[in-house]
Motif scaffolding. Structure first.
Motif, PDB file in Angstrom:
ATOM      1  N   SER A 429     -27.491   6.679 -35.117  1.00 22.24           N
ATOM      2  CA  SER A 429     -27.470   5.317 -34.601  1.00 22.24           C
ATOM      3  C   SER A 429     -28.333   4.402 -35.457  1.00 22.24           C
ATOM      4  N   GLN A 430     -28.306   3.104 -35.130  1.00 27.25           N
ATOM      5  CA  GLN A 430     -29.157   2.133 -35.809  1.00 27.25           C
ATOM      6  C   GLN A 430     -30.635   2.383 -35.545  1.00 27.25           C
ATOM      7  N   ASP A 431     -30.935   3.137 -34.482  1.00 27.64           N
ATOM      8  CA  ASP A 431     -32.311   3.485 -34.159  1.00 27.64           C
ATOM      9  C   ASP A 431     -32.772   4.745 -34.868  1.00 27.64           C
ATOM     10  N   CYS A 432     -31.970   5.198 -35.857  1.00 32.60           N
ATOM     11  CA  CYS A 432     -32.305   6.391 -36.641  1.00 32.60           C
ATOM     12  C   CYS A 432     -32.505   7.599 -35.734  1.00 32.60           C
ATOM     13  N   MET A 433     -31.591   7.760 -34.801  1.00 33.68           N
ATOM     14  CA  MET A 433     -31.567   8.904 -33.900  1.00 33.68           C
ATOM     15  C   MET A 433     -30.161   9.488 -33.905  1.00 33.68           C
ATOM     16  N   TYR A 434     -30.066  10.771 -33.584  1.00 30.74           N
ATOM     17  CA  TYR A 434     -28.745  11.367 -33.411  1.00 30.74           C
ATOM     18  C   TYR A 434     -28.078  10.726 -32.192  1.00 30.74           C
ATOM     19  N   GLU A 435     -26.814  10.398 -32.332  1.00 25.49           N
ATOM     20  CA  GLU A 435     -26.102   9.689 -31.266  1.00 25.49           C
ATOM     21  C   GLU A 435     -26.149  10.457 -29.953  1.00 25.49           C
ATOM     22  N   GLU A 436     -25.981  11.758 -30.001  1.00 27.35           N
ATOM     23  CA  GLU A 436     -25.975  12.553 -28.779  1.00 27.35           C
ATOM     24  C   GLU A 436     -27.348  12.510 -28.103  1.00 27.35           C
ATOM     25  N   GLN A 437     -28.392  12.597 -28.878  1.00 25.32           N
ATOM     26  CA  GLN A 437     -29.728  12.545 -28.302  1.00 25.32           C
ATOM     27  C   GLN A 437     -30.003  11.173 -27.703  1.00 25.32           C
ATOM     28  N   GLN A 438     -29.536  10.127 -28.359  1.00 28.02           N
ATOM     29  CA  GLN A 438     -29.776   8.784 -27.838  1.00 28.02           C
ATOM     30  C   GLN A 438     -29.034   8.557 -26.528  1.00 28.02           C
ATOM     31  N   LYS A 439     -27.832   9.098 -26.413  1.00 27.23           N
ATOM     32  CA  LYS A 439     -27.082   8.962 -25.157  1.00 27.23           C
ATOM     33  C   LYS A 439     -27.815   9.653 -24.005  1.00 27.23           C
ATOM     34  N   GLN A 440     -28.382  10.814 -24.261  1.00 30.59           N
ATOM     35  CA  GLN A 440     -29.141  11.510 -23.227  1.00 30.59           C
ATOM     36  C   GLN A 440     -30.362  10.712 -22.805  1.00 30.59           C
ATOM     37  N   LEU A 441     -31.046  10.100 -23.784  1.00 31.39           N
ATOM     38  CA  LEU A 441     -32.217   9.289 -23.460  1.00 31.39           C
ATOM     39  C   LEU A 441     -31.840   8.066 -22.636  1.00 31.39           C
ATOM     40  N   GLU A 442     -30.713   7.472 -22.925  1.00 29.96           N
ATOM     41  CA  GLU A 442     -30.267   6.314 -22.149  1.00 29.96           C
ATOM     42  C   GLU A 442     -29.951   6.696 -20.706  1.00 29.96           C
ATOM     43  N   LYS A 443     -29.366   7.873 -20.513  1.00 32.05           N
ATOM     44  CA  LYS A 443     -29.088   8.324 -19.149  1.00 32.05           C
ATOM     45  C   LYS A 443     -30.390   8.575 -18.384  1.00 32.05           C
ATOM     46  N   GLU A 444     -31.363   9.185 -19.042  1.00 34.33           N
ATOM     47  CA  GLU A 444     -32.651   9.415 -18.379  1.00 34.33           C
ATOM     48  C   GLU A 444     -33.334   8.101 -18.033  1.00 34.33           C
ATOM     49  N   ARG A 445     -33.227   7.132 -18.913  1.00 32.25           N
ATOM     50  CA  ARG A 445     -33.841   5.837 -18.637  1.00 32.25           C
ATOM     51  C   ARG A 445     -33.195   5.172 -17.433  1.00 32.25           C
ATOM     52  N   GLU A 446     -31.888   5.267 -17.326  1.00 30.79           N
ATOM     53  CA  GLU A 446     -31.188   4.669 -16.183  1.00 30.79           C
ATOM     54  C   GLU A 446     -31.588   5.338 -14.875  1.00 30.79           C
ATOM     55  N   ARG A 447     -31.771   6.660 -14.898  1.00 29.77           N
ATOM     56  CA  ARG A 447     -32.179   7.348 -13.680  1.00 29.77           C
ATOM     57  C   ARG A 447     -33.578   6.917 -13.244  1.00 29.77           C
ATOM     58  N   THR A 450     -33.602   3.432 -11.639  1.00 30.92           N
ATOM     59  CA  THR A 450     -33.120   3.386 -10.252  1.00 30.92           C
ATOM     60  C   THR A 450     -34.185   3.865  -9.269  1.00 30.92           C
ATOM     61  N   LYS A 451     -35.078   4.729  -9.706  1.00 33.56           N
ATOM     62  CA  LYS A 451     -36.131   5.242  -8.836  1.00 33.56           C
ATOM     63  C   LYS A 451     -37.309   4.278  -8.741  1.00 33.56           C
ATOM     64  N   GLU A 452     -37.543   3.536  -9.777  1.00 29.76           N
ATOM     65  CA  GLU A 452     -38.708   2.648  -9.800  1.00 29.76           C
ATOM     66  C   GLU A 452     -38.225   1.199  -9.880  1.00 29.76           C
ATOM     67  N   ALA A 453     -38.599   0.407  -8.928  1.00 31.17           N
ATOM     68  CA  ALA A 453     -38.164  -0.988  -8.929  1.00 31.17           C
ATOM     69  C   ALA A 453     -38.840  -1.764 -10.045  1.00 31.17           C
ATOM     70  N   SER A 454     -40.068  -1.471 -10.317  1.00 30.61           N
ATOM     71  CA  SER A 454     -40.782  -2.142 -11.399  1.00 30.61           C
ATOM     72  C   SER A 454     -41.655  -1.120 -12.114  1.00 30.61           C
ATOM     73  N   LEU A 455     -41.805  -1.315 -13.395  1.00 29.27           N
ATOM     74  CA  LEU A 455     -42.598  -0.397 -14.209  1.00 29.27           C
ATOM     75  C   LEU A 455     -43.923  -1.060 -14.557  1.00 29.27           C
ATOM     76  N   GLU A 456     -45.024  -0.437 -14.119  1.00 30.38           N
ATOM     77  CA  GLU A 456     -46.337  -0.990 -14.419  1.00 30.38           C
ATOM     78  C   GLU A 456     -46.733  -0.741 -15.875  1.00 30.38           C
ATOM     79  N   ASN A 457     -46.256   0.353 -16.440  1.00 28.28           N
ATOM     80  CA  ASN A 457     -46.602   0.692 -17.819  1.00 28.28           C
ATOM     81  C   ASN A 457     -45.315   0.998 -18.576  1.00 28.28           C
ATOM     82  N   SER A 458     -44.988   0.167 -19.549  1.00 30.82           N
ATOM     83  CA  SER A 458     -43.746   0.345 -20.292  1.00 30.82           C
ATOM     84  C   SER A 458     -43.761   1.602 -21.156  1.00 30.82           C
TER      85      SER A 458
END
Length: 571
Positions: A429-447, A450-458
């Motif tokens: 990807s443009q983020d210099c990551m393997y596409e498959e690994q980046q897709k997994q990270l995006e899914k984890e971020r979405e999960r 949904t659990k946290e309404a706001s993130l105190e620490n990015s």
């Protein structure tokens, strides 16, 4: 006699020989004369003279070259010459090197790579005249009764210890631990890293036009290797990242010698018919190998990636990190493409290396372990490629391919980088990551969202943002162990020097502690621990190197200088 009459005379003397055969004969005679001179100066000839004197006059003449009409070796010589040459380690490679005028017209172009760009440093370094290291490998021993000649090629390099701006400078001896605070030393792990392009012998002989300034005998491998090994012994780094390591020399000499010094070695040879590669060696008493991951930049189905450069990424576990027994350090080594006009290939190779580093260095909780990246990047300081590594981002829209590495002040041609640089089939990807690994990270971020309404620490989660098609990004907050100019005068440092240029292309990058780097939007991935730069072995200027006849010379046996930095791992 004029040259024309001479050539006609040769044609009359040898009417049946073609011009090519005559030219080959003259070249052979020239090479044979060089071999004669090398042989007469060597130990084998001295042994033969002593041996012949014991057998009497029946084996005369002792020196067939003193008799113009003689071209046949005596019987004693013909039977004992092979063993004498082998035992005396005579190396006649300079006689087989290409002539000085046979400069490749396509493989190498004249370039001027030293861009004198200086800026104010973010770090302050303290130096100590008493802590200077004399850069002078031992010379060959002189014969008894002879007066040793003055040493040539000696370059003074000293240790520069990093001093945080908030504390006083403290210069310590090299062999003493560096304690900059009063915290428990068990929470820290100090180690040194060396990056060194040792100059493959085959590449040296294929590019002899770059070493016209050198004395012939210093270019022989049996002269260069003892000096290189002496450098490694003296500097005694915990981790070695070597480039241009020739496979046969690695297998026969380099690996056994380093293993005898307590190193464990990992090696990756270049693809295709290239004889050299990269190696990462580490002291087995200080690290345990968790994984070794070679990276091949050649892709048969992608025309852009038709070059045989490689990289190597290892994951090392420190043996004395008591606070976090599972701590690891990721070390990468590479040698990017040389060609100054192919910045598109260099950026793609770098993206492939960063993708592998991301895969190796990322832990289960989404955090990165500390990172060190070494190598010959064939790019000068503050070039677009260098800035991309340091800043984590690059907008390459409208960027000429020849300006990516900054090796040429006036690059030929105006071809612009394509959008995108590499095809989607590469899987990066443009983020210099393997596409498959980046897709997994995006899914984890979405999960997590949904659990946290706001993130105190990015920094608690991995963030992957959508970017412009011309925007490259990587997630490593990298700093350079060197500032690329002398602190006092502002004169540019150099890491390589030969007949064509003297410039910096070798680097040691590391994941710096937060207090040693500016906050950047690209640094979105948190690190599990960080590295503090404690010190480094100073570099020198182009003027310093030409004062000792450039590189290689009698005491420095590569056209690159070794880089050495000391780090502290803090949990």
């Amino acid at each position: 006699m004029s040259p024309l009459r001479g050539r006609r005379g040769e044609q009359r003397r040898y009417p049946m020989l073609s011009r090519r055969v005559q030219r080959l004969g003259r070249d052979w005679v020239c090479h044979w004369n060089v071999a004669q001179r090398l042989f007469r100066d060597g130990q084998a000839f001295q042994h033969m003279k002593r041996a012949a004197s014991c057998f009497g006059a029946c084996y005369s003449p002792l020196n067939p070259w003193d008799c113009p009409g003689s071209c046949r070796l005596p019987l004693l010589w013909s039977t004992q010459l092979p063993s004498l040459v082998q035992n005396s380690s005579i190396h006649l490679c300079p006689a087989t090197m290409k002539a000085e005028g046979d400069e490749p017209c396509v493989k190498r172009r004249r370039h001027s790579g030293d861009q004198d760009i200086c800026h104010s440093p973010n770090e302050k370094l303290c130096t100590s005249p008493s802590d200077e290291t004399s850069w002078s490998p031992p010379q060959p021993q002189c014969k008894e009764g002879s007066t040793p000649e003055p040493r040539a090629g000696v370059v003074k390099r000293h240790w520069e210890y990093f001093c945080p701006q908030s504390k006083k400078m403290k210069v310590l001896e090299e062999d003493k631990p560096i304690n900059q605070d009063h915290q428990d030393t068990l929470e820290k792990f100090d180690f040194t890293v060396m990056s060194y392009n040792i100059l493959s012998q085959d590449l040296l002989e294929d590019n002899s036009h770059l070493y016209r300034h050198c004395q012939r005998h210093v270019l022989a491998w049996n002269y260069r290797f003892p000096n290189i090994l002496a450098d490694i012994k003296r500097l005694d780094a915990d981790v070695l990242c070597l480039q241009e390591v020739q496979e046969d020399h690695y297998r026969i000499e380099i690996k056994p010698s380093l293993e005898a010094l307590g190193y464990h070695c990992e090696y990756k040879m270049r693809t295709g018919r290239k004889p050299d590669g990269c190696t990462i060696c580490f002291k087995a008493s200080k690290f345990h190998l968790l994984s070794s991951n070679p990276v091949e930049f050649f892709r048969r189905n992608i025309p852009l990636l038709d070059r045989d450069n490689v990289g190597l990424v290892v994951l090392l576990q420190p043996l004395f990190s008591c606070k976090a027994p599972s701590a690891a350090i990721c070390v990468a080594n590479t040698h990017l493409l040389y060609n100054p006009r192919r910045g598109d290939i260099k950026l793609t190779q770098l993206a492939m290396l960063l993708a592998e580093i991301t895969s190796v260095a990322m832990q289960e909780d989404g955090r990165f372990c500390p990172l060190v990246i070494c190598g010959d990047f064939n790019s000068v300081p503050h070039s677009p490629l260098y800035n991309f590594l340091r800043e984590g981002k690059l907008n390459y829209e409208g960027l000429p391919i020849g300006k990516v590495s900054g090796q040429e002040q006036s690059p030929r041609g105006n071809r612009i980088l394509t959008i995108p640089i590499w095809p989607q089939s590469l899987g990066i990807s443009q983020d210099c990551m393997y596409e498959e690994q980046q897709k997994q990270l995006e899914k984890e971020r979405e999960r997590k969202e949904t659990k946290e309404a706001s993130l105190e620490n990015s920094e608690e989660v991995v963030t992957v943002a959508k970017r412009s098609p011309t925007y490259l990004h990587h997630s490593f907050p990298l700093s350079s162990a060197y500032t690329h100019y002398l602190p006092d005068s502002g004169t540019p440092e150099v890491t390589t020097c030969h007949s064509r240029s003297a410039v910096t292309v070798d680097y040691i990058f590391y994941s710096a502690a937060k207090e040693n780097r500016a906050a950047e939007p690209g640094a979105e991935h948190p690190f599990d621990g960080h590295l503090n730069l404690l010190g480094r072995l100073s570099l020198v200027t182009e003027k310093d190197l030409w004062a000792v006849n450039g590189l290689p010379n009698e005491t420095i046996s590569s056209d690159h200088l070794p880089l050495l930095a000391k780090f502290r791992l803090e949990e």
